[in-house]
Write a protein that holds these residues in place. Sequence first.
Motif, short mmCIF file in Angstrom:
data_model
loop_
_atom_site.label_atom_id
_atom_site.label_comp_id
_atom_site.label_asym_id
_atom_site.label_seq_id
_atom_site.Cartn_x
_atom_site.Cartn_y
_atom_site.Cartn_z
N GLU A 199 -12.94 -86.87 -42.83
CA GLU A 199 -11.57 -86.87 -42.18
C GLU A 199 -10.73 -85.97 -42.77
OE1 GLU A 199 -13.34 -90.05 -45.33
OE2 GLU A 199 -13.55 -88.62 -43.46
N TYR A 200 -11.03 -85.75 -43.93
CA TYR A 200 -10.48 -84.38 -44.82
C TYR A 200 -10.24 -83.09 -44.63
CZ TYR A 200 -10.35 -88.77 -47.68
OH TYR A 200 -10.11 -89.98 -48.07
N LEU A 201 -11.16 -82.64 -43.56
CA LEU A 201 -11.24 -81.50 -43.13
C LEU A 201 -11.75 -80.74 -43.99
CD1 LEU A 201 -7.20 -80.71 -41.57
CD2 LEU A 201 -9.28 -81.76 -40.32
N ALA A 202 -12.90 -81.27 -44.50
CA ALA A 202 -14.23 -80.47 -45.85
C ALA A 202 -15.27 -80.58 -44.80
CB ALA A 202 -13.58 -81.15 -46.84
N ALA A 203 -15.93 -79.43 -44.83
CA ALA A 203 -16.83 -79.33 -44.91
C ALA A 203 -17.85 -78.53 -45.27
CB ALA A 203 -17.35 -77.12 -44.01
N ARG A 207 -14.67 -79.45 -36.25
CA ARG A 207 -15.02 -80.57 -35.50
C ARG A 207 -15.24 -81.72 -36.49
NH1 ARG A 207 -19.84 -83.78 -34.04
NH2 ARG A 207 -19.13 -85.16 -31.96
N ALA A 208 -14.20 -82.16 -36.61
CA ALA A 208 -13.77 -83.03 -38.04
C ALA A 208 -13.31 -84.21 -37.25
CB ALA A 208 -12.84 -82.45 -38.61
N LEU A 209 -13.67 -85.20 -38.36
CA LEU A 209 -13.85 -86.98 -38.58
C LEU A 209 -12.38 -87.09 -37.66
CD1 LEU A 209 -14.57 -89.77 -38.09
CD2 LEU A 209 -14.93 -89.12 -40.59
N ASN A 210 -11.73 -87.49 -37.01
CA ASN A 210 -10.62 -88.19 -36.69
C ASN A 210 -10.27 -89.49 -37.77
OD1 ASN A 210 -7.85 -89.31 -35.70
ND2 ASN A 210 -7.53 -87.44 -35.30
N ALA A 211 -9.75 -89.74 -38.76
CA ALA A 211 -9.49 -91.09 -39.23
C ALA A 211 -9.34 -91.99 -38.55
CB ALA A 211 -8.90 -91.47 -41.26
N GLY A 212 -8.10 -91.70 -37.57
CA GLY A 212 -7.49 -92.61 -36.45
C GLY A 212 -8.26 -92.96 -35.65
N ARG A 246 -5.75 -86.53 -51.21
CA ARG A 246 -5.85 -85.08 -50.24
C ARG A 246 -5.50 -86.94 -48.86
NH1 ARG A 246 -11.21 -82.76 -52.54
NH2 ARG A 246 -10.39 -81.07 -53.38
N ARG A 247 -4.88 -86.22 -47.82
CA ARG A 247 -5.15 -87.60 -46.76
C ARG A 247 -5.61 -87.34 -46.11
NH1 ARG A 247 -0.85 -85.34 -45.10
NH2 ARG A 247 -0.20 -83.69 -45.73
N ALA A 248 -6.14 -87.66 -45.37
CA ALA A 248 -6.75 -87.65 -44.45
C ALA A 248 -6.03 -87.47 -43.00
CB ALA A 248 -8.11 -89.26 -44.06
N TRP A 249 -8.10 -86.62 -41.98
CA TRP A 249 -6.82 -86.54 -40.51
C TRP A 249 -6.44 -87.68 -39.44
CZ3 TRP A 249 -9.70 -84.58 -36.10
CH2 TRP A 249 -8.72 -84.38 -35.22
N SER A 250 -5.49 -87.72 -38.65
CA SER A 250 -5.66 -89.82 -38.30
C SER A 250 -4.49 -88.98 -36.87
CB SER A 250 -4.84 -90.56 -38.84
OG SER A 250 -3.48 -89.89 -39.22
N ILE A 267 -1.05 -95.96 -29.63
CA ILE A 267 -2.05 -95.13 -29.54
C ILE A 267 -2.69 -95.48 -30.19
CG2 ILE A 267 -3.90 -93.41 -28.74
CD1 ILE A 267 -1.76 -92.16 -26.57
N SER A 268 -2.27 -95.46 -31.82
CA SER A 268 -2.73 -95.56 -33.13
C SER A 268 -2.99 -96.09 -33.16
CB SER A 268 -2.31 -94.41 -33.91
OG SER A 268 -1.89 -93.32 -34.16
N ALA A 269 -2.30 -97.47 -32.93
CA ALA A 269 -2.53 -99.11 -33.30
C ALA A 269 -3.64 -99.33 -32.42
CB ALA A 269 -1.27 -99.39 -33.14
#
Length: 336
Positions: free
Chosen positions: A191-195, A207-212, A243-247, A312-314
């Motif tokens: 979710e941090y875009l780290a591979a 193909r990243a994990l979206n935290a939202g 670090r911030r998550a991709w959401s 959508i996020s909620a």
Amino acid sequence: MPPGVEVRLGSAVTHIDLEARTATVAGEALAFDKLVLATGSRNSAFPVADDDAEVHQLRSLDDARLLDAAARRSRSAVVIGSGFIGCEAAASLALRGVETTLVTPEDGPQQARLGHHLSDQIASWLGDLGVELRTGVNVTGVEAPRTVHLDDGTTLAPDLVLAAVGVEAAAGELFEGTGLQLHEGRVVADEYLAAAPDVWVVGDASRALNAGAGRPIPVEHWGDALSMGELAGANAAAGEGERRAWSDVPGFFSTIGEHTIKYLAWGDGHEKEEVVDRTGGFTIWYADASDVVVGVLTYNADDDYERGEALISAGATLTEVLAGARAEDPAHEEDA
């Protein structure tokens, strides 16, 4: 160029060694402490055309220049594919006075992805521009120089052929053997875009994990590539706990002729759609089988677009969203 930044144009990375922390460019191994992968995508191959057939594709500036030059000397065109590139290109060609036919295996443009209402609307917009739609047909071959054969037995012989049939990850082969996890050519990331340690991946290559969403999401929209690039850069520079998550909810704008639609969605389909008429436009809310809203598409309804991401996020339900939408729309209050 900012101090400390070196740009190498016309150079390709040919090898990545994560253990040695080097990337090979033009035979030179460049050392790195941190690495961001943003290799994008390329047009999918169009295998049913003769090798010497004149089939245009549209991805790069060079592609656009070649297409523009061809359009200037063409009176007729066939566009293969009814995605947004195909629909936008067909509209643009028609606006330039080129007699344009759009060919698609779908029953209507974008019908499978975005439903009947928008598909009918796009078809109407294209028809108003003079674009002829050939739906429910497949191209069985393109014979040199520009003869297009369809599976309904029709043969078309335009001055210009454009194939808009999708994209694939551009550099999957570069990542093979690096130890990075791949899925259909894309690099898998958290979710941090780290591979991998000190390696981040963004845009079409990811193909990243979206935290939202709570699941991996591949995206192919340039706006998302920009925001993911900013996030990856910030995370690469940040400390471990900062670090911030991709959401973000992925989305894009598309202009077909003079009509601009705006779309936000998790991107893995929907079970229900509800159309809300707006003055001079409309909003389509998409929901899954559990009635949870998973996407929104607007035309001349920016207020709905602007609140759509939060809803959508909620995980708002379609019932909740429609109750709010109708209460806020004077047209619906008048109807009541």
